[in-house]
Design an enzyme around this catalytic site. Structure first.
Site, PDB file in Angstrom:
ATOM      1  N   PHE A 270      19.865 -21.923 -56.988  1.00  0.00           N
ATOM      2  CA  PHE A 270      20.581 -20.775 -57.158  1.00  0.00           C
ATOM      3  C   PHE A 270      21.637 -20.047 -56.743  1.00  0.00           C
ATOM      4  O   PHE A 270      21.018 -20.096 -55.078  1.00  0.00           O
ATOM      5  CB  PHE A 270      18.655 -20.685 -56.609  1.00  0.00           C
ATOM      6  CG  PHE A 270      18.797 -18.820 -57.103  1.00  0.00           C
ATOM      7  CD1 PHE A 270      18.555 -18.137 -58.358  1.00  0.00           C
ATOM      8  CD2 PHE A 270      19.303 -17.812 -56.794  1.00  0.00           C
ATOM      9  CE1 PHE A 270      18.215 -17.073 -58.863  1.00  0.00           C
ATOM     10  CE2 PHE A 270      19.721 -16.766 -56.741  1.00  0.00           C
ATOM     11  CZ  PHE A 270      19.119 -15.748 -57.322  1.00  0.00           C
TER      12      PHE A 270
ATOM     13  N   ASP B  49      26.600 -23.714 -49.399  1.00  0.00           N
ATOM     14  CA  ASP B  49      25.875 -21.977 -49.872  1.00  0.00           C
ATOM     15  C   ASP B  49      24.465 -21.643 -48.743  1.00  0.00           C
ATOM     16  O   ASP B  49      23.677 -21.979 -48.733  1.00  0.00           O
ATOM     17  CB  ASP B  49      25.270 -21.889 -51.542  1.00  0.00           C
ATOM     18  CG  ASP B  49      24.552 -20.629 -51.521  1.00  0.00           C
ATOM     19  OD1 ASP B  49      24.476 -19.959 -50.773  1.00  0.00           O
ATOM     20  OD2 ASP B  49      24.641 -20.207 -52.574  1.00  0.00           O
TER      21      ASP B  49
ATOM     22  N   LYS C 250      23.136 -12.445 -46.698  1.00  0.00           N
ATOM     23  CA  LYS C 250      21.007 -11.946 -46.188  1.00  0.00           C
ATOM     24  C   LYS C 250      20.892 -11.230 -44.798  1.00  0.00           C
ATOM     25  O   LYS C 250      21.265 -10.205 -44.285  1.00  0.00           O
ATOM     26  CB  LYS C 250      20.586 -13.351 -46.537  1.00  0.00           C
ATOM     27  CG  LYS C 250      20.628 -13.678 -47.977  1.00  0.00           C
ATOM     28  CD  LYS C 250      19.591 -13.811 -48.467  1.00  0.00           C
ATOM     29  CE  LYS C 250      19.102 -14.631 -50.308  1.00  0.00           C
ATOM     30  NZ  LYS C 250      18.342 -13.771 -51.362  1.00  0.00           N
TER      31      LYS C 250
HETATM   32  C1  LIG Z   1      21.349 -19.955 -51.779  1.00  0.00           C
HETATM   33  C2  LIG Z   1      22.327 -18.381 -52.272  1.00  0.00           C
HETATM   34  N1  LIG Z   1      22.612 -17.793 -52.673  1.00  0.00           N
HETATM   35  C3  LIG Z   1      23.363 -16.560 -53.473  1.00  0.00           C
HETATM   36  C4  LIG Z   1      22.344 -16.194 -53.576  1.00  0.00           C
HETATM   37  C5  LIG Z   1      22.611 -14.268 -54.484  1.00  0.00           C
HETATM   38  O1  LIG Z   1      22.695 -13.495 -53.402  1.00  0.00           O
HETATM   39  P1  LIG Z   1      22.651 -12.224 -54.039  1.00  0.00           P
HETATM   40  O2  LIG Z   1      21.527 -12.198 -54.829  1.00  0.00           O
HETATM   41  O3  LIG Z   1      23.244 -10.537 -52.261  1.00  0.00           O
HETATM   42  O4  LIG Z   1      23.592 -11.925 -54.797  1.00  0.00           O
HETATM   43  C6  LIG Z   1      20.719 -16.496 -53.336  1.00  0.00           C
HETATM   44  C7  LIG Z   1      19.699 -15.012 -53.434  1.00  0.00           C
HETATM   45  O5  LIG Z   1      18.740 -14.731 -53.096  1.00  0.00           O
HETATM   46  C8  LIG Z   1      20.750 -17.568 -52.632  1.00  0.00           C
HETATM   47  O6  LIG Z   1      19.565 -17.700 -52.521  1.00  0.00           O
END
Ligand SMILES: Cc1ncc(COP(=O)(O)O)c(C=O)c1O
Length: 481
Positions: free
Chosen positions: A165, A250, A279
């Site tokens: 994700f 990520d 986050k």
């Molecule tokens: C690992 C990871 N990458 C990217 C994202 C995407 O972030 P955003 O919701 O701020 O676009 C999330 C969101 O939950 C995430 O958990």
């Protein structure tokens, strides 16, 4: 569980404020009607079905308070943004000071002092990286990293993992390892290839084509709380280097102490070419994300004066976001929250494993720091198996709601299911939780899991009701963590 003082604080806040505070208190009870009418009606139906429509009116640290002042322990932490807890006074003071300071915010044809300081501070944690690009959200950081990688390496390919994700904008969605999120939105970005998580042979095969610019991976996958095998990330780094592919970690969810280290990759001693953060960096107040990269990658993208703005975002690096990042990093250090996450995460893992060993439907408890998953699985005993099968035949993963719903209703704990059709309940609390909160979590999970093993019983009656409503709503609770 709710003290008089806490109820008084909620009322006091709304009395003091004659503007937005009184608007909130006067009209908060309309929220479900407003959302059904003007926004996403399905979300309201989900909340009502699972009993989360309690009308939260205040947040402080790791807790939320409903309109009656009842205190809840929040294990969602806004999908991980409240690492330092809600409404931290340091963050509030910092943001208030920014508003009072008349800084020359977002001049655009200038560079921001606060952004420079935040970049410098972040890079101290990753001495092998040299440059930072700020964005407004996690998905935007992913998008930026895709562009950086393609331009720097000069190849189109991107490899990602099953169950990954990375956000829901098109580039990020093209790297999503769950069809559920993609259905109906195609076509995706071309040249994106999925490999199973923890499978170095598949990764080798994908990278050996030498068409791949980057392998994008969450060190611990948010969907399912999937932990890499001990040699996986080091092996992936080796393969990336062998085939000239960038390794992009990520760490949007796992970064800034969530797993008990500043970055989760530190558990496995790897040094990615690009690290994505978001986050927790926001302090929960001002959206912000950061792409940390090696100097030569930046050099390939921002390579001439007429390409100085070849990638950027109008609001990126704004003063409130930069100040939120700086205040958050300071709180993480001064309150030793990374150490707290490591210590209490280890305690919770041990305790939950101990509890779970008594229950046949718990398959595994796994995690690092304060990112923990409890995975449930098909029972052996006949009576339980019949009920499990009935629920699962309606909707895979529905069983987990028999854990999360009573947790909220009877124990005032908010938790989530770790993805569509997942059998894993996920704990993602603020890093400020205490030993008492751990006791709260342990005794509540013990009771709720025990109840789920009693057939017939209240929990399974709930299960049958859920089964009847399932197709309409349940899997919305796993939307976006
Ligand atoms: C690992 C990871 N990458 C990217 C994202 C995407 O972030 P955003 O919701 O701020 O676009 C999330 C969101 O939950 C995430 O958990």
């Amino acid at each position: 569980m709710t003290s008089r003082l806490e109820m008084d604080r909620t009322r006091e806040f709304t009395r003091q404020d004659s503007g937005i505070g009184s608007m909130f208190s006067e009209r908060e009870s309309e929220r479900y009607v407003q959302h059904s009418r003007h926004m996403n009606e399905m979300m309201v139906r989900v909340l009502k079905t699972i009993g989360y429509d309690v009308g939260f009116c205040r947040g402080a640290g790791q807790y939320l308070f409903d309109r009656a002042g009842v205190r809840y322990l929040d294990l969602l932490s806004g999908w991980g943004v409240f690492g330092i807890g809600r409404n931290h006074p340091k963050l509030r003071d910092t943001l208030t000071n920014v508003l009072a300071a008349d800084f020359p915010n977002l001049v655009q044809m200038d560079v921001s002092p606060l952004a420079g300081i935040l970049a410098e501070t972040l890079l101290r944690y990753t001495p092998y990286l040299d440059k930072v690009l700020f964005t407004n959200s996690g998905a935007e950081a992913v998008e930026a990293s895709i562009k950086l990688a393609r331009k720097a390496i000069g190849r189109p390919g991107l490899v990602y993992c099953t169950h990954a994700f990375h956000g829901l904008s098109y580039g990020a969605l093209s790297l999503n390892g769950d069809d559920n999120f993609r259905d109906g939105f195609g076509p995706m970005l071309p040249h994106c290839f999925e490999v199973p998580f923890n499978d170095l042979v598949a990764l080798d095969e994908a990278l050996a084509t030498r068409q791949v610019a980057a392998f994008v991976v969450e060190p611990i996958q948010g969907k399912g709380v999937n932990i890499p095998d001990d040699n996986y990330l080091a092996g992936a780094q080796e393969l990336c280097r062998k085939y000239g592919t960038l390794l992009i970690a990520d760490e949007i969810q796992t970064g800034l102490g969530r797993t008990g280290r500043f970055l989760a990759v530190e558990h496995w001693g790897i040094e990615p070419d690009i690290v994505l953060l978001s986050k927790t960096l926001s302090g929960g107040h001002v959206p912000v994300a950061a792409v940390l990269a090696r100097k030569w990658i930046f050099g390939k993208v921002f390579d001439r004066m007429d390409r100085a703005v070849v990638h950027g975002l109008t609001f990126a690096g704004n003063d409130l976001a930069m100040a939120a990042g700086l205040a958050t990093l300071e709180v993480l250090e001064t309150e030793q929250l990374i150490e707290n996450a490591a210590r209490l995460g280890a305690r919770l893992l041990t305790a939950l494993r101990g509890i779970s060993s008594r229950y046949e439907m718990v398959r595994e408890v796994r995690g690092k720091g304060l990112m923990i998953g409890i995975e449930f699985g098909r029972p052996r005993s006949l009576k339980l198996r019949a009920s499990w099968s009935l629920l699962e035949s309606v909707s895979t993963g529905l069983f987990c709601q028999l854990i999360t719903i009573p947790l909220c209703k009877n124990h005032r704990i908010l938790a989530q299911v770790a993805g569509h059709a997942s059998h894993t309940v996920k704990l993602l609390p603020a890093l400020v939780i205490s030993e008492q909160d751990c006791e709260w979590i342990e005794s509540s999970f013990d009771e709720v899991i025990a109840d789920s093993h009693r057939v017939p019983g209240g929990v399974w009656s709930l299960g049958m009701t859920l089964a009847r409503n399932a197709r309409k709503t349940y899997d919305m609770t796993a939307v976006n963590d």
